[in-house]
Structure formats: structure tokens, C-alpha cells
Write a protein that holds these residues in place. Structure first.
Motif, PDB file in Angstrom:
ATOM      1  N   ILE A   1       3.996 -63.758 112.301  1.00  0.00           N
ATOM      2  CA  ILE A   1       4.871 -64.689 113.003  1.00  0.00           C
ATOM      3  C   ILE A   1       4.024 -65.723 113.743  1.00  0.00           C
ATOM      4  O   ILE A   1       3.067 -65.371 114.438  1.00  0.00           O
TER       5      ILE A   1
ATOM      6  N   THR B   1      12.421 -64.544 111.916  1.00  0.00           N
ATOM      7  CA  THR B   1      12.050 -65.665 112.777  1.00  0.00           C
ATOM      8  C   THR B   1      13.250 -66.285 113.490  1.00  0.00           C
ATOM      9  O   THR B   1      13.122 -66.772 114.622  1.00  0.00           O
TER      10      THR B   1
ATOM     11  N   ALA C   1       9.373 -58.825 121.018  1.00  0.00           N
ATOM     12  CA  ALA C   1      10.279 -59.197 119.928  1.00  0.00           C
ATOM     13  C   ALA C   1       9.929 -58.451 118.648  1.00  0.00           C
ATOM     14  O   ALA C   1      10.816 -57.998 117.907  1.00  0.00           O
ATOM     15  N   LEU C   2       8.627 -58.284 118.398  1.00  0.00           N
ATOM     16  CA  LEU C   2       8.178 -57.625 117.170  1.00  0.00           C
ATOM     17  C   LEU C   2       8.457 -56.126 117.174  1.00  0.00           C
ATOM     18  O   LEU C   2       8.380 -55.490 116.125  1.00  0.00           O
TER      19      LEU C   2
ATOM     20  N   ILE D   1      13.943 -64.073 116.416  1.00  0.00           N
ATOM     21  CA  ILE D   1      12.900 -64.246 117.431  1.00  0.00           C
ATOM     22  C   ILE D   1      13.066 -65.575 118.155  1.00  0.00           C
ATOM     23  O   ILE D   1      12.897 -65.657 119.384  1.00  0.00           O
TER      24      ILE D   1
ATOM     25  N   HIS E   1      11.244 -58.804 112.683  1.00  0.00           N
ATOM     26  CA  HIS E   1      10.287 -59.802 112.197  1.00  0.00           C
ATOM     27  C   HIS E   1      11.023 -61.033 111.674  1.00  0.00           C
ATOM     28  O   HIS E   1      10.411 -61.904 111.045  1.00  0.00           O
TER      29      HIS E   1
ATOM     30  N   LEU F   1       6.660 -62.339 122.348  1.00  0.00           N
ATOM     31  CA  LEU F   1       6.526 -62.094 120.912  1.00  0.00           C
ATOM     32  C   LEU F   1       6.170 -60.630 120.639  1.00  0.00           C
ATOM     33  O   LEU F   1       6.697 -60.028 119.693  1.00  0.00           O
TER      34      LEU F   1
END
Length: 356
Positions: A296, A346, A339-340, A349, A344, A336
Motif C-alpha cells: 500500500i 485501498t 488499517a492493514l 483504507i 488491504h 496505515l
């Protein structure tokens, strides 16, 4: 004097006595201080040593003892979570700290938490906690710019104010706060702006949330982004966080550092780009290669102020990049990582970056 008059006078005397009675311990908020080290726990060779001192020397009990006034404003106890200078902060300590805070705040006899911390990464720890603490009770992160042994050491008054803030009703639901120099900042927005002065912590453009004055918290605004109990992140079962690295933008940069990060296992790359998160022409192939590998890519800026515009300096829709909104690179990395742990995707995210 008849019995009726005596009763009235006695009742009045009791009422007056209650009005002027000293505050009892049962009336004070219960605040737990979690210590991690830093300059606030540091010592120098002399009283004029304000650089070149040793951080993280004092334990939490010693810090509490050094500010006896704390006992007048809260029922205070301390725990030592770590004993490090904050440049040595790790994901593992973050997880340990967050889990302990959540355990404590779930207890009815804990009204708030103070985290003592070094100033170098205080904004990162505060934002991490802002995303993972599962309570509306106050959490205040505090540090100092001068060691405990210095003339006019700022640690004691900062700690005193932080305890008052953590025990106050005014701080409930405000998210994780950073409080130094009589100023209250939101974890998401605050940053260290000067290497050494006591007024280093600022919220550029948006401004402070409020001030500590006369032993009280005075709030003038709130952060609008979701935080703490309103986030979707849960670290209770996590033992590690995904690797995310930062690539700094500069003239004549190349892809060597970025390729090394990805080779080391980075699942995400945050670019602290020039200007509006601009991507150098020679770097675009590296970012495209990263996306093809499932890494990402988040475009942030080294500028320190302003919004990184989606589809501004890059075609983010086409390249499948994420933009950081107003988060600086070090905080974009934290979001991030979390978020991961969820996705995954985008688009999902990007929603998180506009939400938190």
C-alpha cells in the motif's frame, strides 16, 4: 434558648461546616500514571544541564513523590510500563501500553490515565492511543523539555496539570490529549515544532484545544475526527503490527531506500513527499512496482501543514494510491499500520484516512 432554636442552629452549623470542609480522598478522581521514561524522568550532571542529560532515569514512584501537590487533586498511583528515551519507542511498547490502558479504564475505580513520555515521539504514541483506546475516559500524554534536575524544570508542573486534566469531566470524550506548557492539544493534530524550547508542541493552523489555568481545564474547540471508543481498531489480540516504512522526498532522490524497505517486508510505504505529496518522475516506477506487489502506497507531505489532495500531484485513482489528508508522515504510518490489520483494500483504507 428553646430546643427548637438549638436544633436550627445546630443544623446550620453542620451545613456551614460541610461547605468549608476540606476535600476528602473519596471525592478526588482516581488517576493512574503509566510511565515510559523520557526527559520528564531524566537527570543531568548539573542544575544547568539542559542538553546532554540522560533520559529515563527516574521511576514513576520517584516522579510522583517529587510532586506532593498531586495528592491534593487526585488519588494517584503509578506503574512503570517502560523506561526508555522516546526515540527508542517500539510497536511492542505501544501494544503493551494500549492494552494496559484499556484494562485500567475498564475498571470503575479508574477515572483517567496519564502517560509520561519523551517528547521526540510523544505525538506518535498519542495518536496510536487515540486510535486504539476503547474508552471515553480521559487519557493525557505528558512530557517535558527539561530534565528533572534542571533549573525551572517543566516536568513537575506539566505532570500536575496532566493529572488534573485526566481527572476532569471536561476532558471526557475529547480523545487522547497531549498537555505541556499549560496548553492542551489533540493527539491527531499536535506536532513537535522546535528542538528545545518549552513551547515546542503546536497544532499548526488548527490551534490548541484549550489551556490549563488556575488548576482547571479550559476547552475552546474539539477535534472533529473519530477517536478512541468510536474507532474500528482493536489491538487486544495483536502481538505485532504490520511493517510500514516512510520514504522521505527530496531533490534527486532514487528508489534505493524504498526497494530496501519493501525487500525487508514492508506492507505499506508512506511517502513524505515534497509540496503536495508530489512523486518524482524517477520514483513513479518504484511506486507502481510496489503496488503490483500488493504494498500500500500513501502520499503524505514533508511540509507539515495542509491537505494532501487526492488526484492532485498524482493520479491516485489510476495508480491506486492513498492520500494522507492532513496527517503528517509519522502519523500516516501509524494509521496505515492499524488499517492493514483490517484490510488491504485501498478504497477502504482511504476512507479510514478521511475518518480518523
Amino acid at each position: 434558648m428553646n430546643n427548637r432554636l438549638k436544633s436550627v442552629i445546630s443544623a446550620a452549623a453542620i451545613a456551614v461546616g460541610l461547605c468549608f470542609a476540606p476535600v476528602q480522598a473519596a471525592d478526588l478522581p482516581h488517576v493512574v500514571i503509566l510511565a515510559t521514561g523520557g526527559t520528564i524522568a531524566g537527570t543531568g550532571a548539573t542544575s544547568t544541564t539542559t542538553v546532554g542529560y540522560t533520559a529515563a532515569k527516574l521511576g514513576v514512584d520517584k516522579m510522583i513523590e517529587s510532586v506532593p501537590e498531586l495528592q491534593k487533586v487526585a488519588e494517584v498511583r503509578g506503574e512503570q510500563v517502560a523506561q526508555i528515551a522516546s526515540e527508542s519507542m517500539t510497536n511492542e511498547v505501544w501494544l503493551k501500553l494500549a492494552k494496559r490502558i484499556n484494562q485500567l479504564l475498564a475498571q470503575k475505580d479508574v477515572d483517567g490515565i496519564v502517560v509520561t513520555h519523551g517528547t521526540d515521539t510523544i505525538e506518535e504514541t498519542a495518536y496510536f492511543l487515540d486510535l486504539v483506546v476503547k474508552s471515553k475516559k480521559p487519557v493525557v500524554v505528558v512530557g517535558s523539555m527539561r530534565p528533572s534536575t534542571a533549573i525551572s524544570a517543566d516536568g513537575p508542573i506539566n505532570l500536575y496539570n496532566a493529572v488534573i486534566l485526566a481527572g476532569s469531566k471536561e476532558a471526557v470524550g475529547k480523545g487522547v490529549l497531549v498537555a505541556l506548557n499549560d496548553q492542551i492539544n489533540a493527539a491527531r493534530e499536535v506536532t513537535k515544532s522546535n528542538t528545545s524550547t518549552a513551547d515546542t508542541f503546536r497544532t499548526p493552523e488548527l490551534g490548541f484545544l484549550g489551556y490549563m489555568q488556575d488548576n482547571k481545564a479550559h476547552f475552546y474547540r474539539m477535534s472533529t475526527r473519530k477517536n478512541t471508543a468510536d474507532t474500528e481498531f482493536d489491538v487486544s489480540k495483536l502481538s505485532s503490527l504490520p511493517r510500514v516504512d516512510i520514504v522521505y522526498g527530496y531533490a534527486n532522490m532514487d528508489r534505493v531506500a524504498m526497494d530496501a524497505d519493501i525487500g525487508a517486508g514492508a506492507q505499506g510505504i508512506v511517502q513524505a513527499g515534497v509540496g503536495d505529496g508530489s512523486v518524482a518522475a524517477q520514483m513513479m516506477p518504484a511506486f507502481r512496482d510496489a503496488r503490483q506487489k500488493g504494498v500500500i502506497v500513501v502520499r503524505s507531505s514533508r511540509v507539515g501543514n495542509g491537505i494532501v489532495a487526492r488526484n492532485g500531484e498524482a493520479n491516485d485513482d489510476k495508480e491506486d494510491f492513498v492520500v494522507s489528508d492532513t496527517l503528517n508522515a509519522q502519523k500516516a504510518r501509524i494509521l496505515l499500520m492499524l488499517a492493514l490489520t483490517k484490510t488491504h483494500d485501498t478504497q477502504a483504507i482511504q476512507r479510514m484516512f478521511y475518518t480518523y
